[in-house]
Scaffold this motif. Structure first.
Motif, PDB file in Angstrom:
ATOM      1  N   ALA A  65       1.071  -1.256   0.063  1.00  0.00           N
ATOM      2  CA  ALA A  65      -0.024   0.032   0.026  1.00  0.00           C
ATOM      3  C   ALA A  65       0.800   1.226   0.092  1.00  0.00           C
ATOM      4  O   ALA A  65       2.100   1.185   0.333  1.00  0.00           O
ATOM      5  CB  ALA A  65      -0.941   0.077   1.391  1.00  0.00           C
ATOM      6  N   LEU A  99      -4.505   1.054  -2.446  1.00  0.00           N
ATOM      7  CA  LEU A  99      -4.734  -0.474  -1.491  1.00  0.00           C
ATOM      8  C   LEU A  99      -5.140  -1.436  -2.587  1.00  0.00           C
ATOM      9  O   LEU A  99      -5.503  -1.138  -3.647  1.00  0.00           O
ATOM     10  CB  LEU A  99      -5.803   0.017  -0.522  1.00  0.00           C
ATOM     11  CG  LEU A  99      -5.436   1.279   0.592  1.00  0.00           C
ATOM     12  CD1 LEU A  99      -6.784   1.549   1.115  1.00  0.00           C
ATOM     13  CD2 LEU A  99      -4.494   0.635   1.563  1.00  0.00           C
ATOM     14  N   TYR A 118      -6.726  -6.647   5.159  1.00  0.00           N
ATOM     15  CA  TYR A 118      -6.764  -5.293   4.527  1.00  0.00           C
ATOM     16  C   TYR A 118      -7.228  -4.319   5.589  1.00  0.00           C
ATOM     17  O   TYR A 118      -6.914  -3.163   5.386  1.00  0.00           O
ATOM     18  CB  TYR A 118      -8.176  -5.479   3.497  1.00  0.00           C
ATOM     19  CG  TYR A 118      -8.649  -3.977   2.675  1.00  0.00           C
ATOM     20  CD1 TYR A 118      -7.734  -3.772   1.503  1.00  0.00           C
ATOM     21  CD2 TYR A 118      -9.658  -3.226   3.265  1.00  0.00           C
ATOM     22  CE1 TYR A 118      -8.066  -2.516   1.097  1.00  0.00           C
ATOM     23  CE2 TYR A 118      -9.694  -2.368   2.632  1.00  0.00           C
ATOM     24  CZ  TYR A 118      -9.106  -1.761   1.748  1.00  0.00           C
ATOM     25  OH  TYR A 118      -9.432  -0.689   1.002  1.00  0.00           O
TER      26      TYR A 118
END
Length: 200
Positions: A65, A99, A118
């Motif tokens: 990310a 992301l 996540y």
């Protein structure tokens, strides 16, 4: 394939625009955006390998990310006789989080593991976003009311502001680096997220 969740480009753009405003602190709010990139796979390992192949590319390689920001300023330098004061400084801060997102529907057990992974990555990146908000507030705090009594062209005040920006930005970069070093070290939060995601 090893992927490290790393950093943020420090993108600071300072724009000076004159407007008649009082010398008071101004409220502001950051704009936050999310960009997703697709990853393929139906198992945790396949998804993680796809992150390594498709994640944002930085100088150190692919990352899980990435958080960037663009910061611009509307500043009002007001001559007051022979003096000059920086009467207002209003920022426009745009934070973008990049992301991963699965390109296909996952089985319930893999989907649950993905969501936990996540959510942890989002939490990590959101703190980087908070660092960027803190940086912006720090700059505003040292800007508004900055004054020189012998500066009819407002050059000294501008130079004084620029001199204060470097230590602030240096501290900002160090803060990001220190945070990532702890989070991604063995036993750190990001390292633990990866292990929990990949382990059966």
């Amino acid at each position: 394939m090893t992927v490290t969740a790393r950093l943020h480009a420090f993108v600071g753009l300072f724009v000076f625009i004159s407007a008649a405003m009082p010398a008071v602190a101004q409220e502001w709010q950051a704009t936050e955006k999310v960009d997703h990139y697709n990853v393929n796979g139906s198992t945790p390992m396949a998804l993680y390998q796809s992150i390594g192949e498709r994640g944002p590319k930085l100088s150190l390689g692919r990352v899980i990310a990435h958080t960037t920001f663009k910061l611009t300023w509307q500043r009002d330098y007001q001559p007051q006789g022979q003096a000059c004061v920086l009467a207002s400084a209003k920022p426009r801060l745009i934070i973008t989080y990049t992301l991963p997102k699965p390109a296909q529907k996952l089985s319930p057990d893999v989907a649950a593991k993905w969501q936990a992974f996540y959510d942890g990555i989002v939490e990590h990146e959101k703190l980087h976003g908070q660092f960027m908000k803190d940086l912006t507030q720090n700059i505003q705090d040292v800007s508004i009311g900055l004054r020189d009594e012998n500066d009819p062209g407002c050059k000294k005040v501008r130079a004084a502001l620029q001199a204060q920006l470097k230590p602030i930005s240096d501290a900002h970069v160090a803060r990001h680096s220190d945070y990532d070093r702890v989070e991604m070290s063995p036993g750190g939060a990001v390292h633990q997220l990866i292990l929990a995601f990949l382990n059966p």
